[in-house]
Write an enzyme that holds these catalytic residues in place. Structure first.
Site, PDB file in Angstrom:
ATOM      1  CD1 TRP A 105      -1.744  -2.257   2.115  1.00 39.65           C
ATOM      2  CD2 TRP A 105      -2.921  -1.548   0.355  1.00 39.65           C
ATOM      3  NE1 TRP A 105      -2.701  -3.216   1.841  1.00 39.65           N
ATOM      4  CE2 TRP A 105      -3.436  -2.803   0.753  1.00 39.65           C
ATOM      5  CE3 TRP A 105      -3.497  -0.901  -0.744  1.00 39.65           C
ATOM      6  CZ2 TRP A 105      -4.490  -3.416   0.097  1.00 39.65           C
ATOM      7  CZ3 TRP A 105      -4.556  -1.522  -1.397  1.00 39.65           C
ATOM      8  CH2 TRP A 105      -5.040  -2.754  -0.959  1.00 39.65           C
ATOM      9  CG  HIS A 106       4.292   1.802   1.254  1.00 35.35           C
ATOM     10  ND1 HIS A 106       5.411   1.356   1.932  1.00 35.35           N
ATOM     11  CD2 HIS A 106       3.340   1.984   2.193  1.00 35.35           C
ATOM     12  CE1 HIS A 106       5.148   1.274   3.228  1.00 35.35           C
ATOM     13  NE2 HIS A 106       3.890   1.650   3.403  1.00 35.35           N
ATOM     14  CE1 TYR A 107       0.134  -0.234  -5.623  1.00 34.79           C
ATOM     15  CE2 TYR A 107      -2.042   0.682  -5.213  1.00 34.79           C
ATOM     16  CZ  TYR A 107      -1.237  -0.393  -5.521  1.00 34.79           C
ATOM     17  OH  TYR A 107      -1.806  -1.628  -5.725  1.00 34.79           O
TER      18      TYR A 107
END
Length: 405
Positions: free
Chosen positions: A338-340
């Site tokens: 979840w680190h786009y």
């Protein structure tokens, strides 16, 4: 020996208790820290549940935003006296730019969107990819699901802001360099670890739910009898992730309809170097679990049973001690961190892949600025929360300086 550090301090190599944005036992978000204190300002109006459809431009100048208010079927438009600031995140910001005619020519033409300016919007998507190495501990370490849901824990949280509900289950964070980073003389880590320990069969299942249910079911069978006898066996998981992947994904429109979600193609492990780095990171984690200090905590019967079952199911026909087997196991257990980032990457005008400049202004468009994780040229050596807040802080200074505020 495991080195204990402050990973936001002088050195980043080692392990530490995880640091969070928490105040009085509650998550302290940017809304809490920045927005709520300014809530009553006369020049601030916050509209929740509104849906932005596009940025309105004229002569390559951003003049307003088109949006649907909550529960409305009629689009409205607001205009800006100075500039438009787009902060919809690494998924939302490129989607809105594409819908506004700002992006790759072929992508816009595919959806019959008039081209305002051609930029590499939605390209170069990056993410920290996690994989899982589950293990079981003897005795009582951390807390169990039952304890977290107890009235005593709830009372501790509500009255004193303490206890299991006042923090994250990601207890420990670590950073290392694999042999690849060492060979290239990197001064930064290329692997980050999270270590999560929460007791209870149910939690093993939730941790592994994004991988394969049958992996969790194996552990349920293994520890079920001991659970019924109320013997405390804590389930834990090592979560290594590649900090600086070579793989690049892409975000594209599914439709010109602004209410349709975009297509996200992360292309994880499309570079084989990434899976090789992840493999070496997993080897270091397994070496740590074999040390005297951690090894004595492992459950004698089921310590690495779930991990070994994962390998057995992933490596049919392969030697279980081979790099190929380990890579296959890790690939099947991979999921998003979840680190786009980087879908509107920052760079000079001479860089054909750049979307915004060093002032965060969109190339070729006047008075339009992007302020979120999408502008990062590459992933940082750690979580993206604090760096994204820093981008907001810097942008505030840039905006005030630009408009002499």
């Amino acid at each position: 020996m495991i080195r204990v550090i402050d990973y936001n301090g002088k050195t980043q190599f080692g392990f530490a208790r995880s640091q969070f944005t928490i105040k009085n036992g509650q998550r302290w978000s940017t809304a809490d820290g920045y927005l709520r204190p300014a809530w009553k300002r006369p020049n601030l109006h916050v509209m929740t549940d509104a849906h932005v459809t596009r940025v309105v431009t004229k002569d390559k100048t951003a003049i307003g935003v088109e949006f649907y208010p909550p529960s409305s079927v009629q689009a409205k438009r607001v205009t800006a006296a100075k500039e438009i600031i787009l902060s919809a995140g690494a998924v939302g910001s490129p989607k809105i730019l594409l819908l506004s005619g700002i992006g790759p020519k072929d992508e816009l033409a595919k959806h019959n969107i008039p081209i305002v300016t051609e930029l590499d919007v939605g390209q170069h998507l990056q993410d920290h990819v996690l994989t899982s190495i589950p293990f079981l501990l003897n005795g009582h370490h951390g807390y169990t699901v039952e304890e977290a849901q107890s009235l005593r824990t709830l009372a501790s949280y509500l009255i004193w802001g303490s206890g299991a509900l006042s923090t994250s289950a990601l207890d420990v964070t670590g950073f290392v360099r694999t042999k690849y980073a060492v060979a290239e003389n990197w001064t930064r880590p290329d692997i980050q670890y999270y270590v999560m320990c929460v007791g209870g069969d149910e939690d093993i299942g939730s941790i592994m739910a994004n991988i394969r249910k049958e992996f969790a079911e194996f552990v349920f069978r293994s520890v079920g009898t001991e659970r019924k006898n109320r013997k405390a066996i804590n389930s834990c998981v090592f979560l290594p992730n590649v900090l600086h992947p070579e793989s690049r994904g892409v975000l594209q429109l599914r439709s010109s309809d602004p209410f349709v979600a975009p297509i996200i193609r992360p292309k994880y492990h499309s570079s084989r170097r990434d899976i090789a780095v992840l493999r070496e990171g997993a080897k270091i984690a397994l070496e740590l679990l074999a040390t005297k200090s951690l090894g004595k905590l492992l459950n004698d019967t089921h310590g690495l049973a779930m991990y070994n079952e994962m390998k057995a199911r992933s490596c049919l026909g392969l030697a279980h001690d081979s790099d190929e087997c380990l890579e296959k196991t890790l690939e099947e257990a991979s999921s998003t961190g979840w680190h786009y980032t980087s879908t509107c990457k920052m760079g000079p005008a001479a860089d054909s892949t750049a979307v915004v400049d060093e002032q965060l202004l969109v190339h070729g468009i006047q008075r339009l600025r992007v302020v979120d994780a999408s502008v990062m040229p590459t992933l940082p050596s750690g979580n993206t929360n604090a760096p994204t807040i820093m981008i907001g802080e810097k942008a505030a200074d840039l905006i005030k300086q630009h408009w002499n505020l």
